[in-house]
Design a protein around this motif. Structure first.
Motif: not given
Length: 222
Positions: A9-38
């Motif tokens: 992959x480095x040979x194809x894209x030597x400039x690649x940079x990524x971010x790895x995010x980790x977190x403990x979370x609580x998922x829910x079925x739906x967020x009205x406020x989030x969908x207002x952003x979307x």
């Protein structure tokens, strides 16, 4: 979880940079406020972009270029960031899945990067490695069945592929029962500032919508 970029992959894209995010979370079925952003971002794109001009976003342009260099047609297997924006430009609503998936889709639309979200407890081993898909390599995309990932960037754990810019794998997908999250932001454009901004944008919304704790991120490259 360690994240590495392979030599191929480095040979194809030597400039690649990524971010790895980790977190403990609580998922829910739906967020009205989030969908207002979307909905607000979707309308903004309808007012300012077309299905042609979306390809000029540097993050999308770079991912399309990498697909071609790896041997994949980006118009047939669209990277997720581009596919989401194109959907709203066509006047279609985004699929509502759950708060966590919807949040990641918002971030992918906002910055144009393909972003993978995974249930950390479903990984096998302690390392993810970014490589290139091989002919005949089995891969079950979320809601897509078996897909051909040959010539496509792919993250693998000890058992096999878990994520591509087009679709993540059924085995490691997030669900309502997910409590430990890993998110990977893929900067094929090499723009570390924008990759960091994307990671921080996601962290802010994980805190706001998913009760995130022990959350953080690190940058990785070859």
């Amino acid at each position: 979880m360690k994240v590495e970029v392979s030599e191929e992959m480095h040979e194809v894209c030597p400039e690649f940079v990524g971010a790895c995010i980790t977190s403990n979370i609580k998922n829910t079925e739906f967020s009205k406020e989030l969908w207002e952003e979307i909905d607000a971002l979707s309308q903004h794109y309808r007012d300012t972009l077309t299905t042609e001009s979306v390809k000029t976003m540097t993050s999308i342009q770079a991912t399309r270029r990498i697909y071609k260099l790896c041997g994949k047609d980006p118009s047939r297997y669209r990277p997720s960031g581009e596919a989401l924006i194109r959907r709203v430009l066509q006047g279609k609503a985004l699929y509502q899945i759950d708060t966590l998936v919807d949040l990641i889709n918002l971030a992918s639309m906002r910055y144009g990067y393909s972003i993978g979200a995974f249930d950390s407890d479903r990984f096998v081993g302690d390392t993810l490695k970014l490589g290139i898909g091989r002919e005949g390599e089995p891969y079950e995309g979320i809601g897509r069945g078996m897909i051909n990932i040959a010539g496509m960037p792919v993250y693998r754990d000890s058992e096999g592929g878990v994520g591509t810019p087009t679709s993540d794998h059924e085995r490691t997908k997030v669900t309502l029962s997910t409590t430990k999250l890993t998110v990977l932001v893929n900067g094929y454009d090499g723009n570390e500032a924008d990759v960091r901004a994307t990671a921080e944008y996601i962290l802010e919304r994980l805190s706001k919508y998913c009760e995130a704790t022990e959350a953080g991120y690190h940058i990785y490259h070859y």
